[in-house]
Motif scaffolding. Structure first.
Motif, PDB file in Angstrom:
ATOM      1  N   VAL A   1      61.532  69.963   3.951  1.00 20.75           N
ATOM      2  CA  VAL A   1      61.959  71.305   3.556  1.00 20.75           C
ATOM      3  C   VAL A   1      63.375  71.573   4.052  1.00 20.75           C
ATOM      4  N   VAL A   2      63.650  71.225   5.302  1.00 15.24           N
ATOM      5  CA  VAL A   2      64.969  71.458   5.891  1.00 15.24           C
ATOM      6  C   VAL A   2      66.058  70.736   5.096  1.00 15.24           C
ATOM      7  N   MET A   3      65.756  69.516   4.658  1.00 16.19           N
ATOM      8  CA  MET A   3      66.744  68.720   3.913  1.00 16.19           C
ATOM      9  C   MET A   3      66.746  69.042   2.419  1.00 16.19           C
ATOM     10  N   GLY A   4      65.789  69.867   1.985  1.00 15.02           N
ATOM     11  CA  GLY A   4      65.738  70.256   0.585  1.00 15.02           C
ATOM     12  C   GLY A   4      65.058  69.248  -0.313  1.00 15.02           C
TER      13      GLY A   4
ATOM     14  N   LEU B   1      57.695  74.971   1.530  1.00 20.84           N
ATOM     15  CA  LEU B   1      58.854  75.428   0.776  1.00 20.84           C
ATOM     16  C   LEU B   1      58.748  76.909   0.438  1.00 20.84           C
ATOM     17  N   ALA B   2      57.526  77.368   0.188  1.00 21.96           N
ATOM     18  CA  ALA B   2      57.310  78.773  -0.161  1.00 21.96           C
ATOM     19  C   ALA B   2      57.114  79.654   1.070  1.00 21.96           C
ATOM     20  N   PHE B   3      56.526  79.079   2.131  1.00 21.71           N
ATOM     21  CA  PHE B   3      56.109  79.869   3.295  1.00 21.71           C
ATOM     22  C   PHE B   3      57.228  80.073   4.321  1.00 21.71           C
ATOM     23  N   LEU B   4      57.903  79.002   4.704  1.00 16.32           N
ATOM     24  CA  LEU B   4      58.891  79.088   5.780  1.00 16.32           C
ATOM     25  C   LEU B   4      60.052  80.045   5.479  1.00 16.32           C
ATOM     26  N   PRO B   5      60.642  79.983   4.269  1.00 19.75           N
ATOM     27  CA  PRO B   5      61.788  80.869   4.007  1.00 19.75           C
ATOM     28  C   PRO B   5      61.474  82.356   4.110  1.00 19.75           C
ATOM     29  N   GLN B   6      60.196  82.731   3.963  1.00 16.99           N
ATOM     30  CA  GLN B   6      59.834  84.143   4.042  1.00 16.99           C
ATOM     31  C   GLN B   6      60.084  84.735   5.423  1.00 16.99           C
ATOM     32  N   PHE B   7      60.169  83.880   6.434  1.00 14.88           N
ATOM     33  CA  PHE B   7      60.365  84.349   7.811  1.00 14.88           C
ATOM     34  C   PHE B   7      61.782  84.080   8.319  1.00 14.88           C
ATOM     35  N   THR B   8      62.666  83.667   7.424  1.00 18.70           N
ATOM     36  CA  THR B   8      64.058  83.435   7.821  1.00 18.70           C
ATOM     37  C   THR B   8      64.911  84.646   7.483  1.00 18.70           C
ATOM     38  N   ASN B   9      66.061  84.700   8.132  1.00 19.87           N
ATOM     39  CA  ASN B   9      66.998  85.806   7.912  1.00 19.87           C
ATOM     40  C   ASN B   9      68.409  85.256   7.934  1.00 19.87           C
TER      41      ASN B   9
ATOM     42  N   ILE C   1      70.079  78.798   8.273  1.00 20.93           N
ATOM     43  CA  ILE C   1      68.737  78.873   7.680  1.00 20.93           C
ATOM     44  C   ILE C   1      67.945  77.589   7.930  1.00 20.93           C
ATOM     45  N   SER C   2      68.616  76.449   7.819  1.00 25.09           N
ATOM     46  CA  SER C   2      67.931  75.165   8.029  1.00 25.09           C
ATOM     47  C   SER C   2      67.383  75.063   9.449  1.00 25.09           C
ATOM     48  N   PHE C   3      68.176  75.530  10.417  1.00 23.59           N
ATOM     49  CA  PHE C   3      67.719  75.494  11.809  1.00 23.59           C
ATOM     50  C   PHE C   3      66.542  76.448  12.006  1.00 23.59           C
ATOM     51  N   GLN C   4      66.600  77.614  11.373  1.00 27.28           N
ATOM     52  CA  GLN C   4      65.490  78.567  11.469  1.00 27.28           C
ATOM     53  C   GLN C   4      64.207  77.960  10.910  1.00 27.28           C
TER      54      GLN C   4
END
Length: 208
Positions: free
Chosen positions: A58-61, A131-139, A145-148
């Motif tokens: 996910v971090v690397m896309g 991919l769907a879950f992690l970005p919801q908790f980033t800001n 964003i990748s580090f978050q």
């Protein structure tokens, strides 16, 4: 850096998700009951190594590939379903063996560890979930964003270790209570084998 409120909400959500019945926690439950909590913990480590793989994907896309490519998604889900069917067959064949929670030194822990890894990484639903879950908790206002997402992925793994570790621990104790039953081993293996077949079919019919 993510604040404590976001991390706490994510951790609690992750624990609840880890409790939802699925092939991973079911495999931990079965192996712990059949071969002891140490075997269960080894499986947990394997599964969480697979989660680490998905986190980096996910971090690397890279996981976007499984969301956009029907060929990649279909290939991986077929491999995952075939492996679940293989595990189901293994359990079905061993239906007449007796539970021996005290003979964990005879277990091939290396095989269990790699079974856990392979079982996790061949499930494309995990990559898509991350991919769907992690970005919801980033800001975006809190930095990279990748580090978050890396931090969140590691926190998810820690919550999984906690929940699955408890499953492994209590499953062995539960197995000891049934150890005198000649039919329990047979019923457990056949039931779990059936569940794995159902999960394999469910994975095969899953769409992107």
């Amino acid at each position: 850096m993510l604040d404590l409120e976001i991390l706490s909400a994510f951790f609690i959500t992750s624990i609840l998700l880890a409790l939802v019945p699925g092939p991973d926690n079911l495999f931990v439950l079965t192996q712990s009951m059949l071969q002891g909590k140490k075997a269960g913990f080894i499986v947990v480590l394997g599964l969480c190594t697979g989660l680490l793989f998905h986190t980096f994907m996910v971090v690397m896309g890279v996981s976007v590939l499984f969301q956009t490519s029907i060929i990649a998604f279909t290939f991986l889900k077929i491999i995952g379903a075939l492996y679940l069917l293989y595990l189901a067959w293994q359990l079905f064949k061993s239906s007449n063996s007796k539970i021996e929670t005290k003979k964990s030194h005879l277990i091939e822990y290396k095989k269990l560890y790699f079974k856990g890894i392979f079982m996790n990484i061949t499930n494309p639903k995990v990559s898509l979930f991350f991919l769907a879950f992690l970005p919801q908790f980033t800001n975006i206002n809190l930095g990279n964003i990748s580090f978050q997402m890396l931090v969140l992925g590691i926190l998810f793994i820690l919550s999984t270790i906690l929940v699955f570790g408890l499953i492994a621990f209590f499953s062995e104790k539960l197995a000891k209570n049934f150890n005198k039953s000649n039919n329990f081993q047979n019923i457990l293996n056949k039931f779990t084998s059936f569940i794995f077949v159902v999960l394999a079919i469910k994975l095969l019919i899953t769409k992107q």
